[in-house]
Motif scaffolding. Sequence first.
Motif, PDB file in Angstrom:
ATOM      1  N   ALA A 128       0.841  -1.196   0.000  1.00 47.46           N
ATOM      2  CA  ALA A 128       0.000   0.000   0.000  1.00 47.46           C
ATOM      3  C   ALA A 128       0.875   1.245   0.000  1.00 47.46           C
ATOM      4  O   ALA A 128       1.916   1.294   0.648  1.00 47.46           O
ATOM      5  CB  ALA A 128      -0.915  -0.004   1.209  1.00 47.46           C
ATOM      6  N   LYS A 129       0.398   2.267  -0.700  1.00 45.89           N
ATOM      7  CA  LYS A 129       1.125   3.551  -0.701  1.00 45.89           C
ATOM      8  C   LYS A 129       0.917   4.216   0.650  1.00 45.89           C
ATOM      9  O   LYS A 129      -0.186   4.191   1.204  1.00 45.89           O
ATOM     10  CB  LYS A 129       0.575   4.435  -1.812  1.00 45.89           C
ATOM     11  N   THR A 160      -5.165   2.919   1.191  1.00 42.80           N
ATOM     12  CA  THR A 160      -5.410   1.755   0.322  1.00 42.80           C
ATOM     13  C   THR A 160      -4.907   0.458   0.945  1.00 42.80           C
ATOM     14  O   THR A 160      -4.816  -0.559   0.249  1.00 42.80           O
ATOM     15  CB  THR A 160      -4.745   1.960  -1.041  1.00 42.80           C
ATOM     16  N   ILE A 161      -4.640   0.466   2.223  1.00 42.64           N
ATOM     17  CA  ILE A 161      -4.092  -0.728   2.870  1.00 42.64           C
ATOM     18  C   ILE A 161      -5.087  -1.887   2.777  1.00 42.64           C
ATOM     19  O   ILE A 161      -6.308  -1.696   2.885  1.00 42.64           O
ATOM     20  CB  ILE A 161      -3.732  -0.421   4.342  1.00 42.64           C
ATOM     21  N   GLU A 187      -9.512   2.707  13.424  1.00 39.15           N
ATOM     22  CA  GLU A 187     -10.364   1.527  13.301  1.00 39.15           C
ATOM     23  C   GLU A 187     -10.512   1.077  11.845  1.00 39.15           C
ATOM     24  O   GLU A 187     -10.563  -0.123  11.565  1.00 39.15           O
ATOM     25  CB  GLU A 187     -11.745   1.821  13.902  1.00 39.15           C
ATOM     26  N   ASP A 188     -10.564   2.017  10.930  1.00 40.32           N
ATOM     27  CA  ASP A 188     -10.673   1.653   9.514  1.00 40.32           C
ATOM     28  C   ASP A 188      -9.322   1.322   8.892  1.00 40.32           C
ATOM     29  O   ASP A 188      -9.244   0.982   7.708  1.00 40.32           O
ATOM     30  CB  ASP A 188     -11.374   2.752   8.718  1.00 40.32           C
ATOM     31  N   ARG A 189      -8.264   1.452   9.668  1.00 40.40           N
ATOM     32  CA  ARG A 189      -6.877   1.129   9.277  1.00 40.40           C
ATOM     33  C   ARG A 189      -6.354   2.004   8.152  1.00 40.40           C
ATOM     34  O   ARG A 189      -5.332   1.702   7.561  1.00 40.40           O
ATOM     35  CB  ARG A 189      -6.755  -0.348   8.890  1.00 40.40           C
ATOM     36  N   LYS A 190      -6.995   3.099   7.868  1.00 41.72           N
ATOM     37  CA  LYS A 190      -6.532   3.942   6.770  1.00 41.72           C
ATOM     38  C   LYS A 190      -5.439   4.912   7.191  1.00 41.72           C
ATOM     39  O   LYS A 190      -4.832   5.581   6.356  1.00 41.72           O
ATOM     40  CB  LYS A 190      -7.713   4.696   6.165  1.00 41.72           C
ATOM     41  N   ALA A 227       3.652   0.073   4.728  1.00 42.15           N
ATOM     42  CA  ALA A 227       2.470  -0.785   4.807  1.00 42.15           C
ATOM     43  C   ALA A 227       2.632  -1.905   3.791  1.00 42.15           C
ATOM     44  O   ALA A 227       2.642  -1.657   2.590  1.00 42.15           O
ATOM     45  CB  ALA A 227       1.195   0.015   4.520  1.00 42.15           C
ATOM     46  N   GLN A 228       2.785  -3.107   4.273  1.00 40.58           N
ATOM     47  CA  GLN A 228       2.929  -4.228   3.357  1.00 40.58           C
ATOM     48  C   GLN A 228       2.605  -5.534   4.058  1.00 40.58           C
ATOM     49  O   GLN A 228       2.540  -5.594   5.276  1.00 40.58           O
ATOM     50  CB  GLN A 228       4.316  -4.273   2.735  1.00 40.58           C
TER      51      GLN A 228
END
Lengths: 110, 114
Positions: free
Chosen positions: A2-3, A26-27, A66-69, A90-91
């Motif tokens: 993810a970027k 975008t994770i 919570e949404d992990r964004k 993020a990977q």
Amino acid sequence: DAKTTQPPSMDCAEGRAANLPCNHSTISGNEYVYWYRQIHSQGPQYIIHGLKNNETNEMASLIITEDRKSSTLILPHATLRDTAVYYCIAQAGTASKLTFGTGTRLQVTL
Amino acid sequence: DTAVSQTPKYLVTQMGNDKSIKCEQNLGHDTMYWYKQDSKKFLKIMFSYNNKELIINETVPNRFSPKSPDKAHLNLHINSLELGDSAVYFCASSQVAGGLYEQYFGPGTRLTVT
């Protein structure tokens, strides 16, 4: 991978908490958030990682929304020695390499 | 004891020469890596070895040849050096391959090609 988007630089007064944000909108579900830092021209140093829950270790805390964004790395009592470039990655946990971005240059001042 | 060591720390050489950088880890890790950090401070993976087997080769020119004589060592040999090879090269290791395992980085080798 993810970027991730981080501010290019931040300042923090010594003794105060340093809160470093990272956006990873975008994770995907199997991707972890990792934080490394690079002090001056030394090799990068692992700080912390997490998937969904907040994490804490002797160096820092990681707060993941919570949404992990997005997430925030917290250095609770910054010292001059914490001046460094902080990388949010993020990977997937199965990925065999680290993909570094441009990071946030944290300057801790007196 | 240094966990991941690299030699030399600085390397200045002329274009066209061949040079090697050595890396050793005393952590008992199975996986080792080479990263390159260019003049803009962008840090990028080059190679990864797991138990002496190549697992990652990130489209690096074949002038770069990693060699792992045993799992504690990963050396980087560079043939026909070019100006664009000037960078800091970092070796790293982790217990096994996979991001969940913390990577330990060496101090870096600053290569300058003139």
